[in-house]
Every structure is written in C-alpha cells, then in structure tokens.
Design a protein around this motif. Structure first.
Motif, PDB file in Angstrom:
ATOM      1  N   ARG A  32      43.448  43.269  48.441  1.00 41.41           N
ATOM      2  CA  ARG A  32      44.548  43.730  47.275  1.00 41.41           C
ATOM      3  C   ARG A  32      44.093  42.836  46.061  1.00 41.41           C
ATOM      4  O   ARG A  32      44.295  43.497  44.808  1.00 41.41           O
ATOM      5  CB  ARG A  32      45.851  43.638  47.768  1.00 41.41           C
ATOM      6  CG  ARG A  32      46.750  44.051  46.910  1.00 41.41           C
ATOM      7  CD  ARG A  32      48.360  44.324  47.564  1.00 41.41           C
ATOM      8  NE  ARG A  32      48.685  43.228  48.096  1.00 41.41           N
ATOM      9  CZ  ARG A  32      49.855  43.007  48.750  1.00 41.41           C
ATOM     10  NH1 ARG A  32      50.293  44.045  49.376  1.00 41.41           N
ATOM     11  NH2 ARG A  32      50.127  42.160  49.653  1.00 41.41           N
ATOM     12  N   ALA A  33      44.042  41.675  46.170  1.00 39.84           N
ATOM     13  CA  ALA A  33      43.727  40.672  45.140  1.00 39.84           C
ATOM     14  C   ALA A  33      42.313  40.994  44.507  1.00 39.84           C
ATOM     15  O   ALA A  33      42.114  40.956  43.333  1.00 39.84           O
ATOM     16  CB  ALA A  33      43.817  39.232  45.567  1.00 39.84           C
ATOM     17  N   VAL A  34      41.373  41.322  45.445  1.00 38.22           N
ATOM     18  CA  VAL A  34      40.046  41.438  45.028  1.00 38.22           C
ATOM     19  C   VAL A  34      39.829  42.669  44.180  1.00 38.22           C
ATOM     20  O   VAL A  34      39.235  42.822  43.038  1.00 38.22           O
ATOM     21  CB  VAL A  34      39.129  41.703  46.244  1.00 38.22           C
ATOM     22  CG1 VAL A  34      37.651  42.203  45.823  1.00 38.22           C
ATOM     23  CG2 VAL A  34      38.884  40.338  46.932  1.00 38.22           C
ATOM     24  N   LEU A  35      40.579  43.850  44.583  1.00 36.84           N
ATOM     25  CA  LEU A  35      40.560  45.097  43.866  1.00 36.84           C
ATOM     26  C   LEU A  35      40.940  44.788  42.551  1.00 36.84           C
ATOM     27  O   LEU A  35      40.630  45.606  41.548  1.00 36.84           O
ATOM     28  CB  LEU A  35      41.139  46.294  44.654  1.00 36.84           C
ATOM     29  CG  LEU A  35      41.331  47.525  43.968  1.00 36.84           C
ATOM     30  CD1 LEU A  35      39.776  48.145  43.808  1.00 36.84           C
ATOM     31  CD2 LEU A  35      41.964  48.538  44.782  1.00 36.84           C
ATOM     32  N   LEU A  36      42.155  44.140  42.267  1.00 39.07           N
ATOM     33  CA  LEU A  36      42.476  44.004  40.954  1.00 39.07           C
ATOM     34  C   LEU A  36      41.521  43.239  39.897  1.00 39.07           C
ATOM     35  O   LEU A  36      41.727  43.391  38.746  1.00 39.07           O
ATOM     36  CB  LEU A  36      43.685  42.845  41.116  1.00 39.07           C
ATOM     37  CG  LEU A  36      44.775  42.686  39.631  1.00 39.07           C
ATOM     38  CD1 LEU A  36      45.512  44.013  39.460  1.00 39.07           C
ATOM     39  CD2 LEU A  36      45.735  41.668  39.951  1.00 39.07           C
ATOM     40  N   ASP A  37      40.429  42.623  40.547  1.00 39.60           N
ATOM     41  CA  ASP A  37      39.591  41.853  39.716  1.00 39.60           C
ATOM     42  C   ASP A  37      40.070  41.286  38.589  1.00 39.60           C
ATOM     43  O   ASP A  37      39.874  41.169  37.387  1.00 39.60           O
ATOM     44  CB  ASP A  37      38.604  43.057  39.063  1.00 39.60           C
ATOM     45  CG  ASP A  37      37.254  42.600  38.666  1.00 39.60           C
ATOM     46  OD1 ASP A  37      36.939  41.384  38.839  1.00 39.60           O
ATOM     47  OD2 ASP A  37      36.877  43.081  37.569  1.00 39.60           O
ATOM     48  N   PRO A  38      40.857  40.241  38.747  1.00 39.99           N
ATOM     49  CA  PRO A  38      41.676  39.280  37.811  1.00 39.99           C
ATOM     50  C   PRO A  38      40.715  38.150  37.331  1.00 39.99           C
ATOM     51  O   PRO A  38      39.868  37.727  37.978  1.00 39.99           O
ATOM     52  CB  PRO A  38      42.565  38.736  38.764  1.00 39.99           C
ATOM     53  CG  PRO A  38      42.112  38.415  40.028  1.00 39.99           C
ATOM     54  CD  PRO A  38      41.204  39.600  40.300  1.00 39.99           C
ATOM     55  N   GLU A  39      41.049  37.517  36.197  1.00 36.58           N
ATOM     56  CA  GLU A  39      40.272  36.612  35.550  1.00 36.58           C
ATOM     57  C   GLU A  39      40.819  35.238  36.464  1.00 36.58           C
ATOM     58  O   GLU A  39      40.248  34.230  36.422  1.00 36.58           O
ATOM     59  CB  GLU A  39      40.732  36.322  34.071  1.00 36.58           C
ATOM     60  CG  GLU A  39      40.118  37.462  33.304  1.00 36.58           C
ATOM     61  CD  GLU A  39      41.049  38.578  32.902  1.00 36.58           C
ATOM     62  OE1 GLU A  39      41.719  38.820  33.959  1.00 36.58           O
ATOM     63  OE2 GLU A  39      40.497  39.479  32.064  1.00 36.58           O
ATOM     64  N   ILE A  40      41.963  35.186  36.875  1.00 30.28           N
ATOM     65  CA  ILE A  40      42.545  34.098  37.488  1.00 30.28           C
ATOM     66  C   ILE A  40      43.099  34.352  38.915  1.00 30.28           C
ATOM     67  O   ILE A  40      43.609  35.456  39.177  1.00 30.28           O
ATOM     68  CB  ILE A  40      43.992  33.469  36.839  1.00 30.28           C
ATOM     69  CG1 ILE A  40      43.483  33.159  35.097  1.00 30.28           C
ATOM     70  CG2 ILE A  40      44.496  32.148  37.484  1.00 30.28           C
ATOM     71  CD1 ILE A  40      44.519  32.893  34.571  1.00 30.28           C
ATOM     72  N   LEU A  41      42.456  33.566  39.970  1.00 31.91           N
ATOM     73  CA  LEU A  41      42.833  33.865  41.300  1.00 31.91           C
ATOM     74  C   LEU A  41      43.529  32.940  42.030  1.00 31.91           C
ATOM     75  O   LEU A  41      43.290  31.658  41.778  1.00 31.91           O
ATOM     76  CB  LEU A  41      41.495  33.933  41.914  1.00 31.91           C
ATOM     77  CG  LEU A  41      41.544  34.487  43.540  1.00 31.91           C
ATOM     78  CD1 LEU A  41      42.015  35.904  43.434  1.00 31.91           C
ATOM     79  CD2 LEU A  41      40.111  34.458  44.128  1.00 31.91           C
TER      80      LEU A  41
END
Length: 601
Positions: free
Chosen positions: A506-515
């Motif tokens: 779910r976090a990967v799919l968001l493709d965020p600049e901050i993890l």
C-alpha cells in the motif's frame, strides 16, 4: 465546573447541560430542514388540512344528534352521513400524503445529519480520539442522528399539530359554550407549572440514562474487540460481572426515569377527569334547562377530550424534546469540537517534496505535564535513510507521529523543505508520505482494494507490481481468489506477516517522496523479513526514509542511526561508529545479542 452555574460538568463534556441555550439549539436543529423547505411547506399545508378534517367530524356528529332530537329530515340525515364519509375519506388521503412526504423528507434529512456528523469526526485530530472510546462515536452518528430525524419529521410536526389542534378546539369550545369553557381553563396554568417543574429533572435523567447506555456499549465493544484475550486468560466470568454492573446501572436509571414520569402522569389524568365530570354535570343541567342542545353537549364533551388530549401529549412531547436536546448537544458538541491540528486558511498545497525534514527545539507530550520529546534538534537530508533506535518509551513512534502531523509539537517547529508543517495542507502533506505502521490495519474489502487504498485510480498492473515489491505477490496468487480475496474485518483472514506485506505494498503504490517504516518487518519470519528487506532496499533509494525496527541488525544499512533516550538524542552515527563508542547503542545491541543467544540455547 461550569463557568455559569458553577456545577460539575458531565464526564468528558465541554458544555454544561443545564446552561446550554435551548433556543439556539432548536434553531440549529431546524436549520437542517432549510434545504428541504419545499417538503416542509407541503407537510405544513397538509398538517393544516389534517387538523381541519380532525375537527369537522365531531361538529357533524353534533348536527347529526340534533337532527335526531329536534325532528330533522331524512335528507339532512343522508347528507350528514355522506359528509362524514367524505371527511374521513379525504382525511385518510391527507394522512397518507403526509406519511409519504415524511418518509422522503426523513430519509434525506437523516442522510444530511449523519454525513455532517461523520465529516466532523474525520476532521478531528488524533488527540481527540486518544481521550475517547470508539463506541460513543458510533452512538452519536447512529442513535443521536436518528433522534434528530425523528424530531424533525415526526416530533416537531406532532408538537405543532398538538398546539394548532388545541387552539382550534379551544375556539370551538368557546363557540359552543363560552362560560363553561372559562371554567375548564382553570387547571391549565397548574398543568403548565407542573410541566415546568418536571422539565429539568427529566432532562438530567435522560442524559444520565444516555451515559449508562454508552457505558454498556463500551463494555460490549471492548469485550468483542478483545475476545481473544478474554478467552486466552479465561476471564469470561469477569467480563460478565463488568457487563452486569453496567447493565444494572442502566436499568436503575431507566426505572428512575419511569418512576418520575409515572408519578406525575396519573395526577394530570386525575385533574382532567375531574373537570370532565364537571363539564357533564354543568352541561347536563344546561341541556335539561333548555340552554344547550344534546348534540352541542356531546360535541362539547368530545372537543374537551380533544383539548386535554394535546395537554397530556405535551408531556410525551416534553419527554421527546428532552431526548432530542441531549442528542443535539452531543452531535453539535462533536461538530463544534476544535481540531488540535487545524489547517491554516493559507495552507500550502505541496505538489512535490525534496524530503528535507528539520526538527528545531521540538518538545511534545501526550500529557502536557509529561514531555515525551524534549528540545529535539535534528536534520534529515533529502534521500537519507534514518534509523530510530532506543529503549521502549524513548519517543521513536512519537517522532514519526509528529512528522505525519498526527500531532503538533508543544514547542519548537518541524519543517519540510523549509516549510513549517503547520503551514502545509494536511492532505497534500500526507500524499507525500508513505507509512507502514507497527499496528497493521486492513479494511474489510479485497486485497486489491486495500493495496490501492491511497490511490483509487491505480491500475491492476501497478497493484501487482507494488505487491511484487513488497514480497506479497506469491502468497496472494496462492489464494483461491487471488487479489479479489476478502480480507475480513481488520484483515483477520490473513496472518500477521501477510497483513504486513499488504501494508507495505500500500505504501509502495503511493510512490511517496518520504517513507516511514514503524516496525515494518515486526510480524514476519526471518526468511520473509530478508525478502522484504531486499525489496525495501530498492524502495528507499532516492527517498527520505525514517525507519524503526525491533531487530537492530535490520538497520545496519541506514545512512545514520539516531539513538533516542528519555526523549533526547543520546547518540548519532553509523552502526560501526556507534558500536565502537560503546554507549547506549552498544548496550542495546549487546542486550539483543544475549537475548538471541539465550533463545537459541
């Protein structure tokens, strides 16, 4: 205590039940009917017609009796019967039309109130939920909104119809016999004083009863959520006793409420019955003396019952209004609650982020008298991976909660790319942050829906790719329904490791600049952890990453380790640097080594 009356406020309330402005409360309730005023006007017109058709049959009965006793004609009898049939038929049609309008109006109204209540809940900050139980929010959105709908669609109309009916009947009573009517109005002021006396007592009892209902709901909710723990520790008997205690309190308060009402209601009925007998006596003398016809007396007695009926019904209306006022106060208290982390009017909308995070003199505590983070100064460079290390309670999770702006610092500031987080719109801020929390939560839906929760427009290909990155694609394909598998409430149909990998996808799919990774591999076995660590190693490249891990060995690849102790930064450096210094980090590593060796032994 209340600033006006000085009396104790009810538990967790911000407004005084006794001193709240009832007029403003009613105005706020009626404001919900404004968008549906056409339906309200139509219902009001039909209400006037229904009252008229309710009054006419009794007067026709007077004419019918007088026609019998005074030598009337058969044709007059026939027309009176036809008129009564027509009145009943039209009255039934008006009543049905009002019911259909009420259903339509009530449905729309219920939707509006419930939507506003739920929207208000989602706007509240995390600290608001930390202080309250979930069941009370469910009660407010469901039960209290139902009370408001009942008031606006039935209660208010019923109360208004009772007032209009009483006024209409009073006019007819004066028309039929004015002297007798003045006599029967004698008890009305005393009944009004009785209602005024009982009003505040019923109000307080209703609220205490609602508190007892909420307490019972809390016990049920906690028991169902913790059913595994209850059974594991064989505490069924204890939970039964806890529920029995809460249930007994509710029963006692319901009985107290009933006792108060039942002790007053018969007295009102006795007064009304006494004056009814007086009317028959005085009216009977008038009929025998030729001053009044039998039909007029019969009609007068019927109208008298119709007049005192609404007066008695005012008691039920008073009951209903008290419930509604309590429900309205609870809903409006929820809607009026201020968020501890509000968006400023000129909040910045982030389209992208470089990822530099700076803590400048940050101090924060969930309890303001006890700080968790103390004067924290830290700069995380764009694209840098930071590992947060420290004993339990050192402030690791609190730090990432502040980065996500679940809370605002009590002192100091946190900036992203030089912009204070309080100046950034929260929705756009969190769109730049991907989070895998320690407590994995999945919604009751399919695996694909849970992975795409942050991006509803995600394609099936991107969902599968995210699952591959998180090491989840293999076990998902092994399920009978694959990505369309229903995970159940809170994901109970999946193992802890499977839920964790879906949360990572779910976090990967968001493709965020901050993890942000808060114990992202805590619920997986060693082999799965190694696969996820390889995937995360690819994922964190080019992203600012803050990671917390129980097993310190998993953070060796971090660019820097930040060691927190009692809310302050005790050490900072790489794994090798900190281990050689033999400080706090060294003690943590050695302690973990000894624990591992003892487990192997």
């Amino acid at each position: 205590a209340c600033r006006v009356c000085g009396k104790r406020l009810w538990h967790r309330r911000t407004k005084c039940l006794r001193c709240s402005n009832k007029y403003l409360m009613v105005r706020r309730i009626l404001a919900y009917a404004q968008p549906h005023r056409r339906l309200m006007i139509a219902s009001g017109v039909l209400l006037l017609f229904s009252i008229a058709f309710e009054l006419i049959p009794t007067y026709l009965m007077k004419l019918l009796i007088d026609n019998f006793t005074e030598g009337g004609s058969r044709s007059a009898l026939l027309w009176l019967i036809v008129a009564m049939a027509a009145v009943h038929l039209i009255g039934t049609g008006v009543s049905m039309a009002r019911s259909f309008i009420g259903l339509r109006f009530g449905g729309r109204l219920m939707g509006d109130i419930r939507k506003h209540a739920f929207d208000a809940i989602l706007k509240l900050s995390m600290s608001y939920f930390d202080r309250r139980q979930v069941s009370q929010f469910i009660s407010r959105v469901q039960n209290d909104t139902e009370e408001l709908k009942q008031f606006l669609t039935e209660g208010f109309i019923q109360f208004l119809s009772q007032v209009l009916l009483a006024v209409g009947v009073l006019g007819l009573l004066f028309y039929l016999n004015a002297p007798l009517t003045w006599m029967i109005l004698i008890p009305v002021p005393f009944l009004a004083l009785g209602f005024l006396w009982i009003w505040p007592r019923i109000r307080i009892l209703w609220y205490s009863q609602w508190m007892s209902v909420m307490n019972v709901n809390n016990v049920i909710g906690e028991s169902l959520q913790g059913i595994r723990v209850i059974k594991a520790f064989a505490q069924e008997r204890r939970e039964k006793q806890r529920f029995a205690q809460a249930n007994d309190t509710l029963v006692k308060r319901m009985i107290s409420m009933g006792n108060l009402w039942m002790s007053v209601s018969p007295l009102f009925s006795l007064v009304i019955a006494a004056f009814g007998l007086l009317v028959w006596y005085a009216g009977g003398k008038s009929v025998l003396g030729g001053g009044m016809t039998l039909g007029s007396l019969t009609a007068y007695a019927s109208y008298l019952v119709m007049f005192f009926g609404p007066l008695q019904a005012f008691g039920a209306s008073l009951n209903m209004i008290n419930r509604v006022m309590g429900s309205a106060e609870r809903i409006f208290e929820l809607m009026d609650a201020k968020s501890d982390t509000p968006d400023r009017p000129d909040a910045v909308q982030l389209e992208s982020a470089q990822g530099e995070i700076r803590f400048d003199g940050v101090r924060y505590g969930y309890d303001k008298s006890r700080a968790v983070l103390k004067d924290l100064n830290l700069t995380i460079r764009p694209g840098e991976m930071i590992g947060l290390v420290g004993p339990s309670g050192a402030g690791k999770s609190t730090l990432i909660n502040l980065v996500c702006r679940f809370y605002d610092p009590d002192a100091g500031s946190i900036t992203l790319d030089g912009i204070d987080l309080r100046d950034i719109a929260q929705e756009s801020l969190r769109a730049r942050i991907g989070v895998v929390l320690q407590e994995t939560f999945l919604f009751d839906g399919t695996i694909a829906q849970n992975i795409a929760y942050g991006r509803k427009d995600a394609s099936p290909e991107s969902i599968i790719e995210a699952a591959r990155t998180a090491g989840a694609h293999g076990f998902i394909c092994g399920l009978p329904e694959g990505y369309e598998t229903q995970v159940g409430e809170r994901g109970h149909r999946l193992s802890g490791g499977e839920k964790q990998r879906i949360a990572i996808a779910r976090a990967v799919l968001l493709d965020p600049e901050i993890l942000i990774l808060d114990e992202a591999t805590a619920s997986v076995d060693t082999e799965t952890e190694r696969a996820i660590q390889e995937a995360l190693a690819r994922l964190v490249k080019g992203r600012t990453t803050i990671a917390i891990a129980h097993r310190l060995s998993t953070l060796r690849g971090a660019d820097r380790l930040i060691v927190l102790e009692q809310g302050r930064i005790a050490e900072t450096g790489t794994h090798d640097e900190l281990y050689r210094s033999k400080g706090t980090y060294w003690r943590l590593v050695e302690s973990q080594k000894q624990m591992t060796e003892s487990e192997v032994g």
